[in-house]
Enzyme design. Structure first.
Site, PDB file in Angstrom:
ATOM      1  CD  GLN A  42      -2.304   1.520   3.003  1.00 39.39           C
ATOM      2  OE1 GLN A  42      -2.471   2.419   3.495  1.00 39.39           O
ATOM      3  NE2 GLN A  42      -2.965   0.408   3.349  1.00 39.39           N
ATOM      4  NE  ARG A  44      -1.275   5.521   6.484  1.00 43.55           N
ATOM      5  CZ  ARG A  44      -0.790   6.023   7.845  1.00 43.55           C
ATOM      6  NH1 ARG A  44       0.803   6.450   7.725  1.00 43.55           N
ATOM      7  NH2 ARG A  44      -1.266   7.042   8.491  1.00 43.55           N
ATOM      8  CG  ASP A  75      -6.514   8.302   2.904  1.00 42.84           C
ATOM      9  OD1 ASP A  75      -6.656   7.321   3.497  1.00 42.84           O
ATOM     10  OD2 ASP A  75      -5.759   9.545   3.568  1.00 42.84           O
ATOM     11  CB  THR A 139       2.658   1.959  16.446  1.00 42.47           C
ATOM     12  OG1 THR A 139       3.945   2.362  15.404  1.00 42.47           O
ATOM     13  CG2 THR A 139       1.256   2.637  15.897  1.00 42.47           C
ATOM     14  N   GLY A 175       2.094  -1.554  15.271  1.00 40.03           N
ATOM     15  CA  GLY A 175       3.417  -2.048  16.234  1.00 40.03           C
ATOM     16  C   GLY A 175       3.675  -3.364  16.125  1.00 40.03           C
ATOM     17  CB  SER A 202       8.500   1.455  11.651  1.00 38.81           C
ATOM     18  OG  SER A 202       7.758   0.660  12.754  1.00 38.81           O
ATOM     19  CE  LYS A 363      -3.326 -18.128  41.435  1.00 37.45           C
ATOM     20  NZ  LYS A 363      -4.292 -17.327  42.448  1.00 37.45           N
ATOM     21  CB  CYS A 444       0.312 -15.241  45.981  1.00 45.20           C
ATOM     22  SG  CYS A 444      -0.484 -13.612  45.746  1.00 45.20           S
TER      23      CYS A 444
HETATM   24  N1  3NM Z   1      -2.747   2.421  10.482  1.00 50.73           N
HETATM   25  P1  3NM Z   1       3.838   0.299  12.336  1.00 50.73           P
HETATM   26  S1  3NM Z   1      -1.638   1.896  12.736  1.00 50.73           S
HETATM   27  C1  3NM Z   1      -0.881   2.965   8.971  1.00 50.73           C
HETATM   28  O1  3NM Z   1      -4.538   1.414  13.512  1.00 50.73           O
HETATM   29  C2  3NM Z   1      -1.444   2.867  10.629  1.00 50.73           C
HETATM   30  O2  3NM Z   1      -5.268   1.745  11.492  1.00 50.73           O
HETATM   31  C3  3NM Z   1      -3.038   2.032  11.804  1.00 50.73           C
HETATM   32  O3  3NM Z   1       2.873   1.551  11.763  1.00 50.73           O
HETATM   33  C4  3NM Z   1      -4.173   1.740  12.158  1.00 50.73           C
HETATM   34  O4  3NM Z   1       3.766  -0.748  11.569  1.00 50.73           O
HETATM   35  C5  3NM Z   1      -0.637   2.451  11.486  1.00 50.73           C
HETATM   36  O5  3NM Z   1       5.343   1.158  12.050  1.00 50.73           O
HETATM   37  C6  3NM Z   1       1.041   2.625  11.600  1.00 50.73           C
HETATM   38  O6  3NM Z   1       3.794   0.357  13.828  1.00 50.73           O
HETATM   39  C7  3NM Z   1       1.423   1.264  11.824  1.00 50.73           C
HETATM   40 MG    MG Z   2      -7.180   7.233   5.636  1.00 50.87          MG
END
Ligand code: 3NM
Ligand code: MG
Length: 518
Positions: A42, A44, A75, A139, A175, A202, A363, A444
Site C-alpha cells: 500500500q 501511503r 485514501d 506505535t 506495532g 516501520s 489464575k 498467590c
Molecule cells: N494504521 P507500524 S496503525 C498506518 O491502526 C497505520 O489503522 C494504523 O505502523 C491503524 O507498523 C498504522 O510502524 C501505523 O507500527 C502502523
Molecule cells: Mg485514510
C-alpha cells in the site's frame, strides 16, 4: 491476479516521512521488500501533492507488477485511477465504501480500516475485500489512532466475522514487528475468523535491510511461536474428570523427580511463603524480580510466575521482559492478575501483560478473571482477598471458558468451587478449606504450585493445572483437620507440612489416602 487469490500474509504500508524512510529511495525500499517476500503493498503518503502521489504511484506500480503483487493507494481513489493500480485502502474518514466501489468497479481491491464491531460489520456487509484491523499495539508511526485494541481486541473482532457469509480477508496493523508477529498470528487463529496476515510500516520501511527484514517477518508469519508446541489439544480438553484424576499422582511424582525451577516474580507480601510452598511441593524456587535475569533463568527448563500483587511501573517493565524471555524459550508462564479489578492502574497493567506475551495459565479469583476479559463491564474489587461477584456458578464457568478461548490458554478461577478449563470442558473442584481465605498469600502460592506442575509436565498443562489445584486444596483440608490447628495462624505451618507430606506419600505410592478426598 484475480483479487480472490491475493495473499495478505505480509502487507507493506509505505511511509515517506524522513523519520521512517530516512534518505532512502521509496522505490528501492519497496523493491527490496518485494524481494524479501512482501505479498501486498500500500502506498501511503498523507502529505504529498497529487502530482507527486501519481508519479510515485506509477513508479511503485511498475515495480510491484514485476513481482506480481498488488499495489493499493491509501485514501485516494483518484490517484488509484490515475495510476491504474489494483485498488485502494480507505479509512473511516475517507470516501465511503459504496462510492469507492462504484468508481473503481468490482475488480478493484478495496480495503477498509476497522477498529470496532460496527466498523467490521459495515465493511464486511458493504463488500470490502479485506479489513485492516487496528491499532493492535501503540506505535510511534501513527500516534492519533482511535484506540489500542491489543491482541484480545483483535480476537474479539475476528470472532464477530462470519467467515461463511462474508468472504472477507483480514490483516492487523499497529506495532507489529519480528518480536510479536508469530504470537499475534497464532493468538488470532483460534475460534472464529482467522487472521490472513499482518500489515507493517516501520518494521520494514525503517529497517536497515528491508529485504532481510521482510524475509524474516514472512517466515515468522508462517511459523508458530515456541510456546505453541504444547497447548492443550482438543482431545486433552475433553477428558473425563476420572481420566484427569488418574494423572494426578504421576504429575506430583514428576515434580518430585525433576525438581523444576519455579521462577517467581511476585509481590512483597508472599515472597517467603511462596518459596516455602515451592520447596514443599518439590520445586526449586527462585524469587527474581529483575527482568534482565529472565533470559538465563528461562533456559533452565522451569516455569515463570508473574504475580502483579504489588505492581509498580518498573515492575511492569520487568514482567514484560521475563514474559518475552519465557515465550521465546517456549517455557510456561503462570499469570496471577492480583487485584486486577481493584484500580485503574491494575486494569491497565493486566492489558499490558496480556498484550505483551503469551501466558500458559491465568489464575485468579472471580473479579480478577472477569477483569481479564476485555469489554466486560468493570467488576469493582476492593482488597485483593477473593470476593464474590454475585454471579452463578454457570455464569462463572462460561466466563472462565471465554477467557480460555480468547487467550488460547488454561484459566483457573478460584472460589468456593474452583474452575479450571482450557476452553472446552470446565472442571469444577470443590476441595479446599475456609482457612485458605483467612491467611495471606494462599491464593498467590497456588500460582507457584501450578508453575511447578506445568514445568514438570509441560505437554499436558491442563492436567498439570488441575493437579495443582487438587493437591493444594486437599493438603489444606488435611492440614485444617490436624489436632494442633486452631485457626488460620496455626494452619499456615500445618499446610506447608501437608504439601510436603502429601508429596512424599505420593512418591512412596500411598496416593490412595488422599486421592479419595478429591
Ligand atoms: N494504521 P507500524 S496503525 C498506518 O491502526 C497505520 O489503522 C494504523 O505502523 C491503524 O507498523 C498504522 O510502524 C501505523 O507500527 C502502523
Ligand atoms: Mg485514510
Amino acid at each position: 491476479m484475480p483479487k480472490r487469490e491475493v495473499d495478505y500474509s505480509l502487507y507493506l504500508v509505505t511511509d515517506s516521512t524522513p523519520a521512517i524512510l530516512g534518505d532512502a529511495d521509496i522505490g528501492e525500499v519497496v523493491e527490496a521488500a518485494l524481494k524479501g517476500g512482501v505479498t501486498c503493498v500500500q502506498y501511503r503518503d498523507k502529505t504529498g501533492d497529487t502530482g507527486t502521489l501519481v508519479a510515485t504511484g506509477r513508479r511503485l506500480h511498475e515495480v510491484t507488477r514485476r513481482y506480481n503483487v498488488p499495489l493499493l493507494i491509501n485514501d485516494r481513489v483518484d490517484v488509484a485511477l490515475a495510476v491504474g493500480c489494483e485498488g485502494v485502502h480507505i479509512g473511516q474518514d475517507d470516501l465511503d465504501l459504496p462510492t469507492a466501489r462504484r468508481i473503481l468497479g468490482e475488480d478493484a481491491i478495496i480495503g477498509v480500516t476497522a477498529s470496532n464491531v460496527a466498523e467490521v460489520e459495515a465493511a464486511a456487509k458493504g463488500g470490502a475485500d479485506y479489513l485492516g484491523i487496528g491499532t493492535v499495539f501503540a506505535t510511534p508511526t501513527k500516534e492519533n489512532t482511535k484506540s489500542i485494541i491489543g491482541v484480545e481486541g483483535l480476537q474479539e473482532l475476528l470472532l464477530k466475522i462470519d467467515a461463511e457469509r462474508w468472504p472477507i480477508k483480514t490483516v492487523c496493523i499497529g506495532g507489529i514487528n519480528a518480536s510479536n508477529v508469530s504470537r499475534v498470528m497464532w493468538q488470532s487463529n483460534g475460534k472464529g475468523k482467522s487472521l490472513d496476515g499482518v500489515a507493517v510500516v516501520s518494521a520494514i520501511m525503517a529497517a536497515r535491510d528491508p529485504e532481510a527484514a521482510s524475509r524474516e517477518l514472512l517466515q515468522l508469519v508462517k511459523s508458530p511461536p515456541a510456546f505453541a508446541k504444547a497447548v492443550p489439544t482438543p482431545g486433552q480438553q475433553l477428558r473425563s474428570p476420572k481420566e484427569l484424576l488418574s494423572l494426578v499422582p504421576y504429575i506430583i511424582k514428576a515434580v518430585d523427580a525433576r525438581k523444576p525451577l519455579s521462577h517467581n516474580m511476585t509481590n512483597l507480601v508472599v515472597q517467603n511463603f511462596a518459596a516455602n510452598v515451592a520447596l514443599c511441593v518439590g520445586a526449586s524456587p527462585i524469587m527474581a524480580n529483575y527482568g534482565e535475569e529472565a533470559k538465563d533463568l528461562a533456559g533452565l527448563g522451569g516455569a515463570l510466575v508473574v504475580n502483579m500483587g504489588t505492581v509498580t511501573p518498573e515492575g511492569l517493565v520487568n514482567y514484560l521482559k521475563a514474559l518475552r524471555a519465557y515465550n521465546d524459550a517456549g517455557q510456561p508462564v503462570v499469570y496471577d492478575p492480583v487485584g486486577a479489578g481493584a484500580t485503574e492502574v491494575r486494569r491497565l497493567a493486566t492489558r499490558t501483560i496480556l498484550g505483551g506475551g503469551y501466558t500458559d495459565v491465568i489464575k485468579g479469583n472471580q473479579s480478577e478473571i472477569l477483569s481479564c476479559i476485555r469489554g466486560r463491564p468493570n467488576v469493582q474489587q476492593r482488597g485483593v482477598d477473593s470476593g464474590s461477584s454475585g454471579a452463578s456458578l454457570k455464569e462463572l464457568a462460561l466466563a472462565t471458558r471465554e477467557l480460555a478461548r480468547l487467550r488460547r490458554c488454561v484459566v483457573v478461577m478460584t472460589g468456593k468451587t474452583d474452575l479450571v478449563t482450557a476452553g472446552e470442558t470446565v472442571y469444577a473442584i470443590d476441595n479446599g478449606h475456609e482457612y485458605l481465605g483467612a491467611a495471606t498469600g494462599t491464593g498467590c502460592c497456588l500460582g507457584t504450585t501450578i508453575s511447578a506442575m506445568v514445568a514438570a509436565h509441560p505437554n499436558d498443562k491442563l492436567a498439570a493445572t488441575v493437579t495443582g489445584v487438587l493437591y493444594y486444596g486437599i493438603a489444606a483440608e488435611i492440614a485444617a483437620e490436624s489436632w494442633h490447628v486452631r485457626g488460620p495462624g496455626s494452619f499456615v505451618p500445618a499446610f506447608l507440612d501437608e504439601l510436603y507430606n502429601t508429596r512424599i506419600a505420593t512418591v512412596k505410592g500411598h496416593e490412595d489416602a488422599w486421592l479419595k478426598r478429591a
